[in-house]
Design an enzyme around this catalytic site. Structure first.
Site, mmCIF file in Angstrom:
data_model
loop_
_atom_site.group_PDB
_atom_site.id
_atom_site.type_symbol
_atom_site.label_atom_id
_atom_site.label_comp_id
_atom_site.label_asym_id
_atom_site.label_seq_id
_atom_site.Cartn_x
_atom_site.Cartn_y
_atom_site.Cartn_z
ATOM 1 N N ARG A 57 0.837 -1.219 0.000
ATOM 2 C CA ARG A 57 0.000 0.000 0.000
ATOM 3 C C ARG A 57 0.869 1.265 0.000
ATOM 4 O O ARG A 57 0.447 2.336 -0.400
ATOM 5 C CB ARG A 57 -0.984 -0.015 1.174
ATOM 6 C CG ARG A 57 -1.860 1.237 1.244
ATOM 7 C CD ARG A 57 -3.176 1.030 2.001
ATOM 8 N NE ARG A 57 -3.028 0.272 3.220
ATOM 9 C CZ ARG A 57 -2.494 0.741 4.352
ATOM 10 N NH1 ARG A 57 -2.058 1.983 4.405
ATOM 11 N NH2 ARG A 57 -2.412 -0.020 5.428
ATOM 12 N N TYR A 110 -16.615 13.562 -16.772
ATOM 13 C CA TYR A 110 -17.115 12.188 -16.661
ATOM 14 C C TYR A 110 -18.147 12.128 -15.517
ATOM 15 O O TYR A 110 -17.961 12.753 -14.472
ATOM 16 C CB TYR A 110 -15.932 11.234 -16.440
ATOM 17 C CG TYR A 110 -16.359 9.855 -16.036
ATOM 18 C CD1 TYR A 110 -17.233 9.112 -16.828
ATOM 19 C CD2 TYR A 110 -15.903 9.285 -14.853
ATOM 20 C CE1 TYR A 110 -17.640 7.849 -16.451
ATOM 21 C CE2 TYR A 110 -16.311 8.012 -14.467
ATOM 22 C CZ TYR A 110 -17.178 7.300 -15.269
ATOM 23 O OH TYR A 110 -17.596 6.058 -14.890
ATOM 24 N N ASP A 182 -7.544 16.138 -16.440
ATOM 25 C CA ASP A 182 -7.741 14.720 -16.732
ATOM 26 C C ASP A 182 -7.374 14.503 -18.198
ATOM 27 O O ASP A 182 -8.047 15.013 -19.099
ATOM 28 C CB ASP A 182 -9.213 14.360 -16.455
ATOM 29 C CG ASP A 182 -9.484 12.872 -16.603
ATOM 30 O OD1 ASP A 182 -8.826 12.223 -17.441
ATOM 31 O OD2 ASP A 182 -10.388 12.373 -15.909
#
Ligand code: LCS
Length: 392
Positions: A57, A110, A182
């Site tokens: 992680r 989006y 993005d």
């Protein structure tokens, strides 16, 4: 790796490091945790006094190779691979916003990015104002004393509007805001927002970067300073990191990114021209067409227009839906950037988190259809569209 290498070479070689087995392909490091030589070494790694892996992680060799490669391609100091594109959007925003802050974003994004801003962030007292990013005065007017971040996609999902990266970066700098773009629809091969002064670039790696429709993943690219928070605070604590196996699959997919993106663009350019010339198509949204408002950015900010096209038929909603159902070769599926050509209906699918009124403001009409042009022979793609249009 040489700095002078072109992106088509970097996409294959950047980020690779020799491994002790001599394997050409970097071995997949599918391990959740890493063994310390001693308790002292473990303590030193946690304290940041000694370099080395701790727990996946927090970092993993396979993930790190993917991160080095994408950072090299985007021209950023660093990158963090995430569990999904939405995890990348979330990490970039959560690292830069807190209760009472304000975010300015473009009207159309989006659908789940819209939902994240309007539903999830709103729960924590973070406000969002959505404006038309084609109008720079509207962006300026939306900025208040608590605005911290400015966010957009370009080209926009679903209707491919294009925004001026230089102007957005300049507004952000002038008002001391963090700019986030993005870059999913373009990939770094067609557009590099950081070179235009944008602070953070994110991707849904689910799309072109992986390119094979078998992984959900994302990536955030930014400066070391930003990454200290994005990766070592937000992603560490939220846990939305990528699986090493998925990182390895994306590394495999990336080797063909340049050839895939070229073919997607070649095919999409021909398909867009075919659709524009067809009497049963009333409007085509593709920045590669001269008729599209984004065409002025071709060459200046985008090398080519990518593989996604949106269009409206000269038909009502019911017939537009019948057209989707009739269309051969295309799969009716959300997502984009896969080898297979896909078709979807934004109003009822990807952009269903928008209300009807919000969709109208964002320019997402009920009749809009979106295709992701695949890697099939373009003659077959066009023949399939022609047949379904004839049947209308
Ligand atoms: N950003 C953009 C521009 C996207 O198109 C998507 C997903 C995301 C972020 C989120 O990425 P994910 O978490 O799915 O990896 N776009 C989709 C679409 O247009 N159809 O299906 C998903």
């Amino acid at each position: 790796m040489r700095e002078s290498w072109q992106l088509a070479t970097q996409v294959i070689h950047a980020g690779r490091e020799p491994n002790e087995t001599g394997a050409l392909v970097s071995p997949l490091c599918q391990s959740a945790t890493f063994v310390f030589d001693s308790a002292e070494q473990g303590g030193a790694r946690f304290a940041g006094e000694e370099a080395g892996y701790i727990y996946t992680r927090l970092g993993n060799p396979t993930t790190a190779e993917l991160e080095r490669k994408i950072a090299a391609l985007e021209g950023s100091d660093s990158a963090a691979a995430t569990a999904s594109g939405m995890a990348a959007v979330s990490a970039a925003l959560l690292a830069n916003l807190q209760m009472g802050d304000h975010l300015v974003a473009s009207n159309a994004v989006y659908g789940c990015t819209f939902a994240l801003m309007n539903s999830q962030l709103a729960k924590f007292g973070i406000e969002v104002t959505l404006v038309n990013f084609c109008n720079l005065a509207e962006i300026e007017a939306a900025i208040t004393s608590n605005t911290k971040v400015i966010f957009c996609e370009t080209p926009v999902n679903p209707h491919l509007e294009v925004f001026d990266l230089d102007a957005i970066a300049s507004i952000a700098k002038q008002h001391n805001l963090v700019s986030v773009v993005d870059n999913t629809f373009m990939t770094p091969l067609l557009q590099q927002p950081i070179k235009h002064g944008i602070d953070i670039v994110i991707h849904s790696a689910t799309k072109y970067l992986n390119g094979h429709g078998d992984v959900i993943a994302g990536i955030v690219c930014a400066s070391h300073e930003q990454m200290d928070v994005i990766k070592y605070e937000v992603l560490k604590d939220i846990g939305a990191v990528i699986s090493p196996h998925d990182a390895w699959l994306i590394l495999r997919g990336l080797k063909t990114l340049d050839v895939r993106v070229s073919r997607h663009c070649d095919n999409a350019e021909k398909v867009a021209q075919f659709l524009e010339a067809h009497t049963k198509v009333s409007k085509v949204y593709y920045p590669g067409l001269r008729s599209h408002s984004g065409n002025e950015y071709m060459g200046r900010q985008m090398k080519r227009a990518g593989g996604v096209i949106a269009f409206e038929l000269d038909a009502d909603l019911q017939d537009s839906i019948a057209f989707i159902n009739h269309l051969e070769l295309f799969s009716i599926a959300v997502s984009l950037g896969d080898a297979e050509s896909l078709i979807q209906h934004p109003a009822s699918m990807t952009h269903s988190p928008y209300s009807e009124e919000q969709r109208a403001r964002a320019g997402i009409t009920d009749n809009l259809l979106r295709i992701s042009v695949g890697l099939e022979a373009v003659e077959d793609i066009i023949a399939a569209l022609d047949e379904a249009l004839t049947a209308l």
